[in-house]
Design an enzyme around this catalytic site. Structure first.
Site, PDB file in Angstrom:
ATOM      1  CG  ASN A 191      18.187  -3.099  -1.922  1.00 52.41           C
ATOM      2  OD1 ASN A 191      17.546  -3.103  -2.969  1.00 52.41           O
ATOM      3  ND2 ASN A 191      19.330  -3.752  -1.783  1.00 52.41           N
ATOM      4  CB  THR A 222     -24.384 -25.148  18.986  1.00 52.47           C
ATOM      5  OG1 THR A 222     -25.407 -26.057  19.387  1.00 52.47           O
ATOM      6  CG2 THR A 222     -24.210 -24.091  20.075  1.00 52.47           C
ATOM      7  CG  HIS A 223     -23.622 -28.782  16.307  1.00 52.66           C
ATOM      8  ND1 HIS A 223     -22.480 -29.519  16.124  1.00 52.66           N
ATOM      9  CD2 HIS A 223     -23.756 -28.612  17.645  1.00 52.66           C
ATOM     10  CE1 HIS A 223     -21.942 -29.791  17.314  1.00 52.66           C
ATOM     11  NE2 HIS A 223     -22.700 -29.242  18.240  1.00 52.66           N
ATOM     12  CG  ASN A 275     -30.428 -13.340  -6.086  1.00 50.25           C
ATOM     13  OD1 ASN A 275     -31.171 -14.125  -5.506  1.00 50.25           O
ATOM     14  ND2 ASN A 275     -30.323 -13.294  -7.406  1.00 50.25           N
ATOM     15  CD  GLU A 277     -24.877 -14.787  -3.228  1.00 46.90           C
ATOM     16  OE1 GLU A 277     -24.876 -15.914  -3.722  1.00 46.90           O
ATOM     17  OE2 GLU A 277     -25.540 -13.845  -3.688  1.00 46.90           O
ATOM     18  CD  GLN A 302       9.909  -5.578  -9.026  1.00 48.70           C
ATOM     19  OE1 GLN A 302      10.786  -4.741  -8.891  1.00 48.70           O
ATOM     20  NE2 GLN A 302       9.678  -6.183 -10.174  1.00 48.70           N
TER      21      GLN A 302
HETATM   22  N1  ARG Z   1      11.219  -2.354  -7.569  1.00 51.78           N
HETATM   23  C1  ARG Z   1      12.028  -2.927  -6.555  1.00 51.78           C
HETATM   24  C2  ARG Z   1      11.137  -3.664  -5.538  1.00 51.78           C
HETATM   25  O1  ARG Z   1      10.000  -3.444  -5.531  1.00 51.78           O
HETATM   26  C3  ARG Z   1      12.815  -1.858  -5.861  1.00 51.78           C
HETATM   27  C4  ARG Z   1      14.073  -2.331  -5.216  1.00 51.78           C
HETATM   28  C5  ARG Z   1      15.042  -2.734  -6.234  1.00 51.78           C
HETATM   29  N2  ARG Z   1      16.319  -3.061  -5.668  1.00 51.78           N
HETATM   30  C6  ARG Z   1      17.262  -3.665  -6.333  1.00 51.78           C
HETATM   31  N3  ARG Z   1      18.362  -3.930  -5.716  1.00 51.78           N
HETATM   32  N4  ARG Z   1      17.114  -4.028  -7.589  1.00 51.78           N
HETATM   33  O2  ARG Z   1      11.590  -4.491  -4.794  1.00 51.78           O
END
Ligand code: ARG
Length: 466
Positions: free
Chosen positions: A119, A164-165, A294, A299, A331
């Site tokens: 994490n 403008t506009h 073009n 674009e 994720q």
């Molecule tokens: N691949 C995960 C993400 O991108 C990494 C973190 C995963 N953490 C967990 N507690 N499963 O968020």
């Protein structure tokens, strides 16, 4: 690896309590390696800093640290040279790297994950990536601004109609118009710098969410990784994606600016306007109509705003309502940011090239600048200044002059003095001095106005800060 379960059974990185492996669909929905392998360099840098700190603090031995660092460097070159085999079974970049480390150096690899979690690891890797991307964006915006400053300097006196506009309003200079974009991209760059400043805190050491009981030094890792300081709340650290949202917001605003410019280029390059001619390098032909050129690049820049906005809304929606702290929903942050970054880079680069390359058709701009009674306000202002009329009355009298010119099918400057005197007896032949576009433009010397002298001051101001 101490516990050598094969990859077809439970996950070798976290599968201790699992008897069997995931369903194929589970594996597919869960894996992020397909996109987060982009974070390999940041992941390895983060791990090296973490291992070094663990050794400094006596949490792992110097020998284990040395093995870990040398193994990680080997992995870095394997990935860079395309020899690394990524495995979806190992879910993400973090576990792909760690599993390879175990193969390379054995049990010492298992000590790397002490006092951290995926994490805080993913929060770190992604922050490092976004910070690098913002730094690149800042440089690219500086190049774009430089292109505009050059064109503005070249065309400080080139008159064109201001709108403008999208209706002819008053004459301006092309240099002044270019400087409007300098202001916009200058603000974008300031937003980029703010975003860098906001995210400049190191997440590593927040661990899963609660911090850790090991005597780590988060200031040391923050410093080693080039962050100003560590984050101050471990729960917020692993649940925060503001830095990604700020990147996307900045990108969306910048893409919006780019798309306005793109739209102007599309309009200006039509045969009907003919204000600019795009270089061959930034236009395409038609497979059926030989006469066509073009503005495809413009674009596409206009269109890319759609997907960048989409990415911002997608991530805002992912994050909305998520309880603290980490949830796997998060994720989904990376693909949005990667896609927006890639397309914003392309759009800025294409616009920089187009602005530098395109031919400005001064004759066409001048002809258009003088049509559509663009100096009507100058006539009204003259009546206020020279004849002492209240502006509202001057506006009314000028309206009569425009109506008369329209009826006669001529420009204001082509009305005779007698015709003008019939509208207001205070008018004399000096009025013709203000009815030309050059006089109109030169008179607008208020701060930030379109007079060439003013535009040059603003160019000098921006040169000094670019
Ligand atoms: N691949 C995960 C993400 O991108 C990494 C973190 C995963 N953490 C967990 N507690 N499963 O968020």
């Amino acid at each position: 690896m101490a516990d050598t379960k094969d990859a077809t059974s439970s996950n070798q990185m976290w599968g201790g309590r699992f008897a069997s492996g995931p369903d194929a669909i589970m594996e597919e929905i869960n894996a992020s390696i397909g996109f987060d392998k982009k974070l390999f360099a940041q992941d390895i840098r983060g791990s090296i800093a973490h291992a070094t700190m663990l050794a400094e603090k006596g949490i792992i031995s110097p020998e284990d640290k040395d093995q870990i660092v040398s193994g990680l460097n080997t992995i870095l070159s394997e990935i860079e040279s395309g020899q690394f085999e990524f495995s979806r079974k190992l879910e993400d970049i973090h576990m792909n790297v760690e599993a390879r480390l175990a193969t390379l150096i054995g049990p010492a690899a298992g000590r790397l994950h002490t006092a951290r979690s995926r994490n805080d690891q993913v929060a770190l890797d992604f922050r490092l990536w976004v910070k690098e991307e913002l730094t690149k964006t800042e440089r690219m915006l500086t190049d774009l601004i430089a292109a505009f400053l050059d064109r503005a300097e070249e065309h400080a006196e080139t008159v064109m109609p201001g709108f403008t506009h999208l209706q002819t309003a008053q004459p301006v200079t092309f240099g002044h118009h270019c400087m409007a974009y300098v202001e916009m991209f200058g603000r974008d760059r300031a937003r980029v710098r703010h975003a860098i400043d906001h995210l400049d805190e190191s997440p590593i050491g927040a661990a899963a969410l609660a911090g850790t009981g090991f005597p780590i030094d988060r200031h040391m890792t923050a410093k080693a990784l080039g962050f100003r300081e560590p984050t101050r709340n471990s729960i917020d650290t692993v649940s925060d994606r503001d830095f990604a949202l700020e990147f996307l917001s900045v990108a969306a605003i910048c893409a919006m600016h780019l798309s306005r410019l793109a739209e102007e280029i599309v309009i200006w390059s039509t045969p009907q306007f003919g204000f600019v001619r795009l270089s061959d390098a930034f236009s395409t032909g038609s497979s059926i109509m030989p006469q066509k050129k073009n503005p495809d690049a413009a674009e596409l820049v206009r269109a890319k705003t759609g997907r960048i906005n989409g990415s911002l809304v997608a991530l805002l929606t992912v994050m909305k309502g998520l309880p603290l702290a980490y949830s796997k929903d998060m994720q989904e942050d990376k693909e949005q940011v990667f896609d927006a970054a890639e397309n914003l880079e392309l759009a800025i680069a294409a616009m920089t090239g187009m602005m530098r390359d395109m031919t400005i058709r001064e004759d066409r701009m001048r002809a258009a600048a003088g049509s559509g009674y663009s100096t009507a306000t100058d006539l009204a202002d003259w009546l206020v200044r020279e004849a002492g009329l209240p502006f509202r009355d001057a506006h009314h009298a000028t309206g009569h002059a425009v109506a008369l010119a329209e009826k006669k099918g001529c420009e204001l400057a082509e009305l005779s003095l007698d015709e003008l005197k019939a509208i207001n007896p205070a008018i004399n032949d000096k009025v013709f001095d203000v009815l030309t576009v050059d006089a109109s433009v030169a008179s607008r010397q208020s701060f930030g106005g379109t007079a060439p002298s003013e535009v040059r001051k603003q160019i000098a101001y921006w040169r000094g800060r670019n």
